[in-house]
Design a protein around this motif. Structure first.
Motif, mmCIF file in Angstrom:
data_model
loop_
_atom_site.group_PDB
_atom_site.id
_atom_site.type_symbol
_atom_site.label_atom_id
_atom_site.label_comp_id
_atom_site.label_asym_id
_atom_site.label_seq_id
_atom_site.Cartn_x
_atom_site.Cartn_y
_atom_site.Cartn_z
ATOM 1 N N PRO A 1 0.972 -1.251 -0.006
ATOM 2 C CA PRO A 1 0.129 -0.167 0.166
ATOM 3 C C PRO A 1 0.431 1.263 0.207
ATOM 4 C CG PRO A 1 -0.511 -1.292 1.989
ATOM 5 C CD PRO A 1 0.299 -2.604 0.899
ATOM 6 N N GLU A 2 0.494 2.157 -0.197
ATOM 7 C CA GLU A 2 1.110 3.516 -0.900
ATOM 8 C C GLU A 2 0.903 4.124 0.935
ATOM 9 O OE1 GLU A 2 -0.323 6.396 -3.234
ATOM 10 O OE2 GLU A 2 -0.270 4.450 -5.456
ATOM 11 N N GLY A 3 1.631 4.878 1.120
ATOM 12 C CA GLY A 3 1.629 5.174 2.624
ATOM 13 C C GLY A 3 2.565 5.016 4.033
ATOM 14 N N CYS B 1 -9.547 3.480 9.717
ATOM 15 C CA CYS B 1 -10.357 4.203 8.346
ATOM 16 C C CYS B 1 -9.158 4.222 7.754
ATOM 17 C CB CYS B 1 -11.853 4.742 9.017
ATOM 18 S SG CYS B 1 -12.206 4.441 9.320
ATOM 19 N N ASP B 2 -7.795 3.818 7.506
ATOM 20 C CA ASP B 2 -6.972 4.051 6.888
ATOM 21 C C ASP B 2 -7.311 4.240 5.564
ATOM 22 O OD1 ASP B 2 -4.022 4.423 5.871
ATOM 23 O OD2 ASP B 2 -3.165 3.973 8.190
ATOM 24 N N ASP B 3 -6.438 4.856 4.887
ATOM 25 C CA ASP B 3 -6.936 5.230 3.391
ATOM 26 C C ASP B 3 -5.994 3.806 2.767
ATOM 27 O OD1 ASP B 3 -8.405 6.796 3.622
ATOM 28 O OD2 ASP B 3 -7.453 9.019 3.198
ATOM 29 N N ASP B 4 -5.354 3.200 3.080
ATOM 30 C CA ASP B 4 -4.267 2.574 2.547
ATOM 31 C C ASP B 4 -4.874 1.275 2.484
ATOM 32 O OD1 ASP B 4 -1.933 4.845 2.477
ATOM 33 O OD2 ASP B 4 -0.940 3.586 4.429
ATOM 34 N N PHE B 5 -4.324 0.759 0.823
ATOM 35 C CA PHE B 5 -5.185 -0.365 0.072
ATOM 36 C C PHE B 5 -4.566 -1.432 0.637
ATOM 37 C CE2 PHE B 5 -6.743 -2.631 -2.621
ATOM 38 C CZ PHE B 5 -8.921 -3.150 -2.021
ATOM 39 N N PRO C 1 -15.796 0.629 10.548
ATOM 40 C CA PRO C 1 -15.719 1.640 10.733
ATOM 41 C C PRO C 1 -15.131 2.199 9.192
ATOM 42 C CG PRO C 1 -14.797 1.274 12.857
ATOM 43 C CD PRO C 1 -14.926 -0.033 12.216
ATOM 44 N N HIS C 2 -15.951 3.111 8.899
ATOM 45 C CA HIS C 2 -16.195 3.587 7.894
ATOM 46 C C HIS C 2 -16.182 5.046 7.659
ATOM 47 C CE1 HIS C 2 -17.239 3.617 4.299
ATOM 48 N NE2 HIS C 2 -18.117 5.281 3.855
ATOM 49 N N ARG C 3 -15.303 5.649 6.968
ATOM 50 C CA ARG C 3 -15.280 7.542 6.743
ATOM 51 C C ARG C 3 -15.539 7.816 5.949
ATOM 52 N NH1 ARG C 3 -12.346 9.947 10.083
ATOM 53 N NH2 ARG C 3 -10.751 8.308 10.917
ATOM 54 N N PHE C 4 -16.759 8.745 5.817
ATOM 55 C CA PHE C 4 -17.917 8.808 4.663
ATOM 56 C C PHE C 4 -16.860 9.973 4.335
ATOM 57 C CE2 PHE C 4 -20.692 11.915 3.580
ATOM 58 C CZ PHE C 4 -21.924 11.155 2.682
#
Length: 435
Positions: A20-22, A92-96, A185-188
């Motif tokens: 993942p990036e980041g 809710c980390d954006d890294d996939f 958890p989920h960030r809108f």
């Protein structure tokens, strides 16, 4: 204490096919631990016993674990990855994260992703124990997919992990089954803002600017269908006293006409960056408004007690089940699909009908035709509807926690919303279906 191995040197050595990036920033801040084992052997033996893993499969798994532990660079980085993965969902980390294979493991690299997930279980359980979460909430979570993975290894020596991002939720014990539905958890992050009227408590969603929609209020080009004449672009005009924008009808489409909200009367209720709980729907009976209400109420109570640092605003989900076009082919008075979707504030997204094709016909790329399976009432109704060139959409929904106790009474959708939907649906098609 910082890491002793430079990130870029570590990457060059491990030779991952994907990461993942980041991660570099997190790696710099990571305090390495000195544990000598990736997975405690007593814990691992317990998993083997529980799932009746035979000796030949144990040896394959152990061989992969030992290959990681005996490589100081890979072992150090793997411990970092498990630490990050075990907390990623609550952040809710954006890294996939997805399937990863380190070239340095050579012929054993295909075993890495499963072992990485396996290594997340014990620390994730420990985190829940430290929070005081009763074991009944999580004791079965990691075993949902672990059982099937062991069976693949036992039968075929197959370590491939199907849908890594999804099963990671279970190996890291980040998802919880509360009554009928799963929550995590989920960030809108969608492009609209919800407002609530101070007196009436009505909720209105306003679309952000510069999105192009067809005359039916769906994203132009969805399912490869464009509207050459009736498109419109969403607008947003704001000053100190008011906001003028396109309303999202809670039946799941954007209205062409602009509305104005006076700021002295309306307060923001949901905007980008807010924390939600993503609702996931396991198969089986019980898909009813009553079970939705019960599950959501349990989820709010659970997260407020055991994860108080998460300021949960409500619920979010994405599914083919939320497409209001299904109300055209199913009986709204009898269909649980329709009854449930009318408890939500539904809105259009850029996903087409691939999810519906997968769930109804068993193939995401299926082209429904007279030769398609027509074993169920739903299959027949879907095929009949699509004969005119009409298509379905995957949609998203939100429910604010203030409305959970009103589930069952359609807290967002009014009779006039339904009427507007019937007037607008498929309006971009020549010879549209009659309302």
């Amino acid at each position: 204490m910082g890491t002793t191995i430079d990130f870029h040197a570590c990457m060059a050595y491990c030779d991952f096919d994907y990461l993942p990036e980041g991660l570099e920033r997190k790696y710099k801040n990571y305090v390495p631990d000195d544990r000598a084992l990736l997975i405690p052997r007593e814990f691992l033996s317990g998993l083997y016993e529980r799932h009746q893993v035979p000796e030949h499969a144990r040896l394959l798994i152990d061989q992969g674990i030992e290959a990681i532990e005996n490589d100081s660079v890979l072992f150090s980085f793997t411990k970092f990855l498990t630490a990050d993965m075990c907390t990623a969902r609550n952040r809710c980390d954006d890294d996939f994260y997805k399937d990863m294979k380190p070239g340095c493991m050579k012929e054993l690299r295909d075993r890495y992703s499963f072992i990485l997930l396996l290594a997340c279980i014990r620390p994730s359980l420990s985190m829940l124990e430290e929070r005081g979460v009763p074991i009944a909430y999580y004791e079965g979570i990691p075993h949902q997919f672990l059982k099937g993975q062991f069976e693949k290894i036992i039968g075929k020596s197959d370590f491939n992990v199907h849908d890594f991002p999804w099963v990671m939720n279970f190996y890291t014990c980040s998802i919880f089954l509360l009554d009928r539905f799963y929550f995590i958890p989920h960030r809108f992050e969608d492009s609209f803002t919800l407002y609530r009227h101070q007196d009436s408590r009505e909720v209105v969603a306003l679309m952000h600017a510069d999105e192009e929609f067809r005359s039916d209020g769906q994203v132009n080009g969805i399912n490869g269908v464009y509207d050459s004449e009736g498109t419109f672009r969403s607008e947003w005009r704001e000053d100190d006293g008011a906001i003028t924008a396109n309303r999202i009808n809670p039946m799941g489409f954007v209205e062409r006409d602009l509305i104005t909200l006076e700021k002295r009367e309306w307060d923001p209720a949901l905007h980008k960056g807010d924390m939600m709980l993503a609702l996931h729907i396991p198969s089986g009976p019980g898909y009813t408004p009553e079970r939705i209400k019960t599950s959501m109420a349990m989820a709010i109570a659970f997260y407020e007690r055991y994860f108080p640092e998460l300021a949960i605003r409500g619920f979010w989900s994405e599914s083919w089940l939320y497409d209001s076009r299904l109300s055209l082919i199913l009986d709204p008075e009898k269909s649980n699909i329709v009854k449930v979707q009318r408890q939500f504030y539904n809105y259009p997204i850029r996903e087409g009908d691939g999810m519906l094709r997968q769930e109804v016909f068993g193939d995401r790329n299926a082209e429904p035709s007279s030769s398609s399976r027509q074993e169920t009432t739903l299959q027949k109704a879907v095929l009949n509807y699509m004969k005119s060139g009409a298509r379905f959409n995957t949609m998203s929904m939100v429910v604010l926690k203030e409305e959970v106790d009103r589930i069952g009474d359609m807290p967002y959708i009014s009779t006039s919303d339904i009427e507007k939907f019937l007037e607008t649906v498929d309006s971009h098609l020549a010879g549209r279906r009659p309302a």
